[in-house]
Scaffold this motif. Structure first.
Motif, PDB file in Angstrom:
ATOM      1  N   VAL A 152     -25.877  38.428   7.493  1.00 26.47           N
ATOM      2  CA  VAL A 152     -26.069  36.977   7.361  1.00 26.47           C
ATOM      3  C   VAL A 152     -27.026  36.647   6.223  1.00 26.47           C
ATOM      4  CG1 VAL A 152     -26.990  34.924   8.522  1.00 26.47           C
ATOM      5  CG2 VAL A 152     -25.487  36.497   9.758  1.00 26.47           C
ATOM      6  N   ASN A 153     -28.100  37.418   6.087  1.00 29.37           N
ATOM      7  CA  ASN A 153     -29.077  37.131   5.024  1.00 29.37           C
ATOM      8  C   ASN A 153     -28.441  37.247   3.640  1.00 29.37           C
ATOM      9  OD1 ASN A 153     -31.199  36.633   6.807  1.00 29.37           O
ATOM     10  ND2 ASN A 153     -31.731  38.814   6.909  1.00 29.37           N
ATOM     11  N   GLU A 154     -27.594  38.241   3.461  1.00 35.77           N
ATOM     12  CA  GLU A 154     -26.925  38.413   2.176  1.00 35.77           C
ATOM     13  C   GLU A 154     -25.906  37.294   1.952  1.00 35.77           C
ATOM     14  OE1 GLU A 154     -27.603  40.483  -0.187  1.00 35.77           O
ATOM     15  OE2 GLU A 154     -25.931  39.867  -1.477  1.00 35.77           O
ATOM     16  N   TYR A 155     -25.142  36.976   2.985  1.00 38.13           N
ATOM     17  CA  TYR A 155     -24.102  35.964   2.835  1.00 38.13           C
ATOM     18  C   TYR A 155     -24.700  34.565   2.696  1.00 38.13           C
ATOM     19  CZ  TYR A 155     -19.073  35.458   2.870  1.00 38.13           C
ATOM     20  OH  TYR A 155     -17.777  35.276   2.471  1.00 38.13           O
ATOM     21  N   ALA A 156     -25.925  34.392   3.189  1.00 39.78           N
ATOM     22  CA  ALA A 156     -26.558  33.072   3.135  1.00 39.78           C
ATOM     23  C   ALA A 156     -26.852  32.634   1.704  1.00 39.78           C
ATOM     24  CB  ALA A 156     -27.848  33.088   3.945  1.00 39.78           C
ATOM     25  N   LYS A 157     -26.848  33.568   0.765  1.00 37.24           N
ATOM     26  CA  LYS A 157     -27.130  33.204  -0.631  1.00 37.24           C
ATOM     27  C   LYS A 157     -26.090  32.227  -1.170  1.00 37.24           C
ATOM     28  CE  LYS A 157     -29.300  37.707  -1.495  1.00 37.24           C
ATOM     29  NZ  LYS A 157     -29.174  39.018  -2.204  1.00 37.24           N
ATOM     30  N   ALA A 158     -24.871  32.273  -0.636  1.00 32.95           N
ATOM     31  CA  ALA A 158     -23.809  31.372  -1.095  1.00 32.95           C
ATOM     32  C   ALA A 158     -23.544  30.245  -0.111  1.00 32.95           C
ATOM     33  CB  ALA A 158     -22.521  32.171  -1.325  1.00 32.95           C
ATOM     34  N   ALA A 159     -24.396  30.111   0.900  1.00 31.98           N
ATOM     35  CA  ALA A 159     -24.156  29.096   1.933  1.00 31.98           C
ATOM     36  C   ALA A 159     -24.530  27.694   1.441  1.00 31.98           C
ATOM     37  CB  ALA A 159     -24.954  29.439   3.189  1.00 31.98           C
ATOM     38  N   SER A 160     -23.874  26.694   1.988  1.00 24.88           N
ATOM     39  CA  SER A 160     -24.193  25.307   1.681  1.00 24.88           C
ATOM     40  C   SER A 160     -25.344  24.832   2.563  1.00 24.88           C
ATOM     41  CB  SER A 160     -22.966  24.420   1.941  1.00 24.88           C
ATOM     42  OG  SER A 160     -21.919  24.730   1.047  1.00 24.88           O
ATOM     43  N   THR A 161     -25.942  23.716   2.151  1.00 22.63           N
ATOM     44  CA  THR A 161     -26.962  23.053   2.966  1.00 22.63           C
ATOM     45  C   THR A 161     -26.339  21.828   3.629  1.00 22.63           C
ATOM     46  OG1 THR A 161     -28.777  23.787   1.552  1.00 22.63           O
ATOM     47  CG2 THR A 161     -29.183  21.862   2.947  1.00 22.63           C
ATOM     48  N   ILE A 162     -26.462  21.780   4.951  1.00 21.17           N
ATOM     49  CA  ILE A 162     -25.878  20.671   5.691  1.00 21.17           C
ATOM     50  C   ILE A 162     -26.983  19.676   6.053  1.00 21.17           C
ATOM     51  CG2 ILE A 162     -26.101  21.878   7.918  1.00 21.17           C
ATOM     52  CD1 ILE A 162     -23.441  20.580   8.732  1.00 21.17           C
ATOM     53  N   ASN A 163     -26.676  18.386   5.911  1.00 24.52           N
ATOM     54  CA  ASN A 163     -27.670  17.333   6.152  1.00 24.52           C
ATOM     55  C   ASN A 163     -27.664  16.902   7.611  1.00 24.52           C
ATOM     56  OD1 ASN A 163     -28.404  17.366   3.438  1.00 24.52           O
ATOM     57  ND2 ASN A 163     -26.919  15.765   2.912  1.00 24.52           N
ATOM     58  N   GLY A 164     -28.018  17.804   8.500  1.00 17.67           N
ATOM     59  CA  GLY A 164     -28.021  17.486   9.914  1.00 17.67           C
ATOM     60  C   GLY A 164     -26.616  17.543  10.487  1.00 17.67           C
TER      61      GLY A 164
END
Length: 251
Positions: free
Chosen positions: A10-22
């Protein structure tokens, strides 16, 4: 035999994750959407690393390739192509989205901030011909996905069952990584089946290098439908099984 879970880093894949506004977004209606979907069996052992611990792998393992053209949305027309890995959370089938590409900047902004789509810019097209439906994603002049349904044959919309998606995203308020469940509703006006033909798939472009090994094609379908992108109903802790780490947000 102990239950089998995903092993995604998850930590590695989180580099390409989006940020959700709630998690309080309102639903969208996408009228007249055209949807091409292929299912392709994949090598199951390496594919465990493509879904988070929240999910169990599908048996046999398979990838879901989807190209959708939405001629109408609150931010205008857009076309999106993505690759998902099938599995289940608890008892429900779900597809973990590796990466999505979309041709509209306005749509990318809304899809990522409202539903956590892991979406990036790309030239995406969906073309209907008399003998086939063809979807394509092009990045910097290179085709990274080309999928086709051949020999079009009419069926009922009741014959198509799309599964909900899981998006790994970072919540803006507390910066925690979460899995966002997105379970659209479909009202079909046309449905077809045909022979799947995967012409090209660059697994590196979808963040699956070394883990996504394609095997046998399973099916291809095409539909025209009104899609309702819903309010978010569930989020999950990506490090825990769904039975332990799921939070219900709405009915």
């Amino acid at each position: 035999m102990p239950p089998r879970f995903g092993t995604l880093d998850v930590n590695e894949y989180a580099k390409a994750a989006s940020t959700i506004n709630g998690y309080k977004t309102e639903e969208w209606k996408l009228k007249g959407a055209e949807i091409l979907e292929l299912h392709i069996e994949i090598d199951d052992d390496p594919a465990d690393a493509l879904i988070p611990r929240t999910m169990h792998p599908a048996i046999p393992a398979y990838a879901i390739i989807n190209v959708t053209h939405a001629p109408e949305s609150p931010v205008g027309a857009f076309t999106m192509g993505e690759v998902r890995i099938a599995g289940r959370t608890g008892v429900r089938p779900r597809g973990f989205v590796l990466r999505s590409f979309c041709d509209s900047e306005a749509a990318r902004k809304e899809l990522s901030s409202r539903w956590g789509f892991p979406v990036a810019a790309g030239d995406v097209s969906l073309v209907l011909r008399h003998d086939r439906v063809a979807g394509k994603v092009v990045l910097n002049g290179k085709t990274v996905l080309q999928a086709e349904l051949m020999d079009r044959d009419m069926i009922s919309g009741n014959d198509i069952q799309y599964i909900a998606s899981m998006h790994l995203a970072r919540n803006r308020d507390d910066q925690k990584m979460v899995l966002v469940q997105v379970d659209p509703e479909y009202t079909f006006s046309k449905a077809e089946r045909g022979k799947p033909n995967l012409v090209a798939l660059d697994v590196d472009a979808f963040g699956a290098s070394g883990h996504l090994r394609l095997m046998n094609p399973i099916m291809a379908c095409f539909a025209v439908a009104e899609i309702t992108l819903p309010k978010i109903r569930y989020i999950c802790n990506p490090d825990l099984p769904a039975m332990q780490g799921t939070t219900k947000l709405a009915a």
